[in-house]
Design a protein around this motif. Structure first.
Motif, PDB file in Angstrom:
ATOM      1  N   GLN A 273      40.913  34.938  27.765  1.00 50.06           N
ATOM      2  CA  GLN A 273      41.092  35.108  29.218  1.00 50.06           C
ATOM      3  C   GLN A 273      41.738  36.594  29.179  1.00 50.06           C
ATOM      4  OE1 GLN A 273      43.533  31.825  31.370  1.00 50.06           O
ATOM      5  NE2 GLN A 273      43.029  30.573  29.357  1.00 50.06           N
ATOM      6  N   VAL A 274      41.019  37.412  29.149  1.00 48.05           N
ATOM      7  CA  VAL A 274      41.420  38.874  29.137  1.00 48.05           C
ATOM      8  C   VAL A 274      41.525  39.526  30.474  1.00 48.05           C
ATOM      9  CG1 VAL A 274      40.564  41.340  28.484  1.00 48.05           C
ATOM     10  CG2 VAL A 274      39.785  39.356  26.928  1.00 48.05           C
ATOM     11  N   ASP A 275      40.827  38.904  31.273  1.00 50.73           N
ATOM     12  CA  ASP A 275      40.882  39.161  32.859  1.00 50.73           C
ATOM     13  C   ASP A 275      42.409  38.781  33.332  1.00 50.73           C
ATOM     14  OD1 ASP A 275      39.669  39.888  35.785  1.00 50.73           O
ATOM     15  OD2 ASP A 275      40.969  38.069  35.880  1.00 50.73           O
ATOM     16  N   GLN A 276      42.991  37.792  32.859  1.00 50.94           N
ATOM     17  CA  GLN A 276      44.114  37.269  33.360  1.00 50.94           C
ATOM     18  C   GLN A 276      45.534  38.112  32.586  1.00 50.94           C
ATOM     19  OE1 GLN A 276      44.895  34.767  35.490  1.00 50.94           O
ATOM     20  NE2 GLN A 276      47.176  34.178  35.043  1.00 50.94           N
ATOM     21  N   TRP A 277      45.256  38.533  31.324  1.00 51.43           N
ATOM     22  CA  TRP A 277      46.047  39.322  30.768  1.00 51.43           C
ATOM     23  C   TRP A 277      46.109  40.688  31.292  1.00 51.43           C
ATOM     24  CZ3 TRP A 277      50.275  40.781  28.458  1.00 51.43           C
ATOM     25  CH2 TRP A 277      50.379  41.780  27.942  1.00 51.43           C
ATOM     26  N   CYS A 278      44.972  41.197  31.343  1.00 46.99           N
ATOM     27  CA  CYS A 278      45.007  42.438  32.119  1.00 46.99           C
ATOM     28  C   CYS A 278      45.688  42.751  33.384  1.00 46.99           C
ATOM     29  CB  CYS A 278      43.677  43.053  32.065  1.00 46.99           C
ATOM     30  SG  CYS A 278      42.867  43.612  30.386  1.00 46.99           S
ATOM     31  N   GLY A 279      45.463  41.634  34.249  1.00 49.49           N
ATOM     32  CA  GLY A 279      45.978  41.623  35.544  1.00 49.49           C
ATOM     33  C   GLY A 279      47.625  41.442  35.339  1.00 49.49           C
ATOM     34  N   THR A 280      47.907  40.650  34.353  1.00 52.96           N
ATOM     35  CA  THR A 280      49.334  40.553  34.187  1.00 52.96           C
ATOM     36  C   THR A 280      50.138  41.776  33.901  1.00 52.96           C
ATOM     37  OG1 THR A 280      49.394  38.253  33.519  1.00 52.96           O
ATOM     38  CG2 THR A 280      51.360  39.388  32.802  1.00 52.96           C
ATOM     39  N   PHE A 281      49.426  42.526  32.977  1.00 56.33           N
ATOM     40  CA  PHE A 281      49.905  43.792  32.411  1.00 56.33           C
ATOM     41  C   PHE A 281      49.737  44.906  33.416  1.00 56.33           C
ATOM     42  CE2 PHE A 281      49.304  47.972  30.404  1.00 56.33           C
ATOM     43  CZ  PHE A 281      50.165  47.931  29.278  1.00 56.33           C
ATOM     44  N   ALA A 282      48.799  44.779  34.305  1.00 53.99           N
ATOM     45  CA  ALA A 282      48.610  45.836  35.339  1.00 53.99           C
ATOM     46  C   ALA A 282      49.781  45.605  36.415  1.00 53.99           C
ATOM     47  CB  ALA A 282      47.367  45.812  36.132  1.00 53.99           C
ATOM     48  N   SER A 283      50.087  44.264  36.755  1.00 54.39           N
ATOM     49  CA  SER A 283      50.996  44.193  37.577  1.00 54.39           C
ATOM     50  C   SER A 283      52.827  44.617  36.951  1.00 54.39           C
ATOM     51  CB  SER A 283      51.415  42.477  37.666  1.00 54.39           C
ATOM     52  OG  SER A 283      52.450  42.172  38.615  1.00 54.39           O
TER      53      SER A 283
END
Length: 491
Positions: A273-283
């Motif tokens: 779930q790379v999309d989920q992790w990158c969204g969390t990191f960007a936030s």
């Protein structure tokens, strides 16, 4: 994604605790796939989050700043290193860290390890800023700096592991571990692939930093110190891609406070779930850079207040001492004289003026005489964590991915807006400061300040004045003096 590989654990009976794990057993280690940039794709929401985070960082990096960039960057580096160490269970207040930097021979092991983290993070940024590509040896050098003060595993500083390690569970074997990284024979090829990924220039920088960090944590190439080195790599990517060349984005502060989401994000990454992790990191990155901007405003307001109260002339030694003592909050007459390039007499006069308005005070540190401490900036740094993670009314902020974000910062460590405002009342002002003036000095919005003033008035700490303004009551003066004189509210 990746694959799980079974292996047999054979206990070392000569190792500490080895006798408690007499029987061999089978365990499963995770081997991540090599990174494929072409396979990275993001949802519209995550793409927007990444773009907004990068835009906010770029504006902060290239915009006009209220204080010298060296001052801001060094203070943010301290906070970022403290937070990154805290994630690994190394607690160190800003005062203890400042004292350790001034007198390492009197510092405890934890403070020395946090200082080593600062050096490793500075090394990571310098590597990113150079014109050469990142190499595996560069990452080893970060680890060597980081682990030099570790008594348990310091002898392995800068070396990739040659035996299996694990996260969580027991200390004597990987039984019941939360996660088991790849066996040691996979470390070298995986790290070479990771370095090649970081050296690319065709990916969104925030996404590249997020993926690089998560992949590093999955590989776990060292026996210890992986979390801290992995967070150093975030800043290597930011510096290398010229997204954050002047400012440091204190993303570890956010990751430390939202530890449940941080760990879950790394699990999401391993599960594809790379999309989920990158969204969390960007936030987290966006929250961090916004918080850094607020910190700068309050730092600038604090320095301006000191200059006003001390009646410093622009460009004078006293004027520069107001800012220099934020960079080196523990100092002597000699060390401050050298930093300012002034005479001993001028330096002593500047310190006496800052002592008079309650900004610095003489403290005891080992056998040294006449050591001075700027308590106010250390409190501001400690308070920065709460400022970063809370809304104006004091409730906890949250990452985009959670409606129930929890903070790992103990409530007892959190400052109050009331304390900040009490300390913002100018000394010796000719007329009562207005709400707007107090807002400018404290760094809060006028509506926030008015609400706090009403609460302070209800507690008989301030009272309205004529002409329109506010005065401290006798009770308020007493509390304000206590706040300024306290050795360390958090020690």
């Amino acid at each position: 994604m990746g694959r799980w590989q079974e292996a047999v654990w054979v206990p070392d009976l000569s190792a500490p605790g080895g006798r408690r794990a007499r029987q061999p057993f089978t365990y499963r280690a995770y081997i991540p796939d090599l990174l494929d940039p072409a396979a990275l794709s993001f949802s519209a929401a995550t793409t927007a989050d990444i773009a907004e985070a990068e835009a906010a960082i770029a504006v902060a990096d290239h915009g006009h700043h209220l204080v010298a960039m060296e001052t801001l960057a060094r203070l943010l580096l301290r906070s970022e290193s403290v937070a990154s160490s805290r994630i690994e269970g190394l607690e160190c207040s800003q005062r203890r860290l400042a004292e350790a930097a001034f007198a390492p021979e009197h510092a405890g092991e934890t403070a020395r390890q946090v200082l080593a983290n600062i050096d490793a993070m500075r090394r990571a940024i310098d590597i990113g800023a150079c014109e050469h590509d990142l190499t595996v040896d560069h990452i080893r050098s970060m680890h060597a700096l980081l682990m030099r003060e570790d008594r348990a595993t310091g002898r392995f500083a800068g070396e990739f592991r040659t035996r299996q390690n694990w996260i969580g569970g027991r200390g004597d074997s990987p039984r019941d571990a939360a996660f088991i990284p790849p066996p040691p024979e996979h470390v070298e090829p995986l790290m070479a692939d990771l370095v090649a990924f970081i050296n690319r220039d065709d990916l969104p920088t925030v996404a590249q930093a997020a993926v690089a960090h998560a992949q590093f944590e999955t590989i776990h190439p060292f026996l210890d110190g992986n979390g801290r080195v992995g967070r150093c790599l975030i800043h290597t990517v930011f510096a290398r891609r010229h997204l954050a060349s002047r400012i440091l984005v204190p993303v570890s502060l956010v990751l430390a406070a939202y530890g449940d989401h941080y760990i879950q994000g790394l699990v999401d990454f391993r599960e594809g779930q790379v999309d989920q992790w990158c969204g969390t990191f960007a936030s987290a990155a966006r929250l961090a850079v916004d918080g850094a901007g607020l910190f700068e405003e309050r730092l600038a307001a604090m320095i301006s207040r000191w200059r006003l109260e001390s009646e410093a002339r622009p460009g004078s030694h006293l004027w520069r001492a107001c800012e220099q003592t934020t960079i080196t909050p523990v100092f002597t007459v000699t060390s401050l004289r050298d930093d300012l390039g002034s005479s001993s007499t001028a330096t002593t006069e500047a310190i006496e003026r800052l002592e008079k308005i309650g900004i610095v005070a003489q403290v005891s540190l080992g056998r040294r005489n006449r050591v001075y401490l700027n308590r106010a900036v250390l409190r501001l740094l400690d308070d920065f964590e709460r400022d970063l993670l809370s809304t104006a009314d004091g409730t906890a902020g949250r990452l985009r991915t959670s409606a129930r974000a929890k903070t790992a910062i103990p409530p007892a460590l959190l400052p109050s807006v009331e304390h900040t405002l009490l300390e913002s009342f100018p000394v010796g002002a000719q007329s009562p400061p207005t709400t707007a003036a107090l807002a400018t000095i404290s760094g809060y919005r006028p509506d926030e300040v008015r609400a706090v003033l009403d609460r302070l008035a209800a507690d008989d700490l301030v009272e309205p004045a004529d002409p329109p303004g506010w005065l401290l009551t006798a009770k308020g003066h007493q509390l304000r003096s206590m706040l300024r004189a306290n050795e360390d509210l958090r020690d």
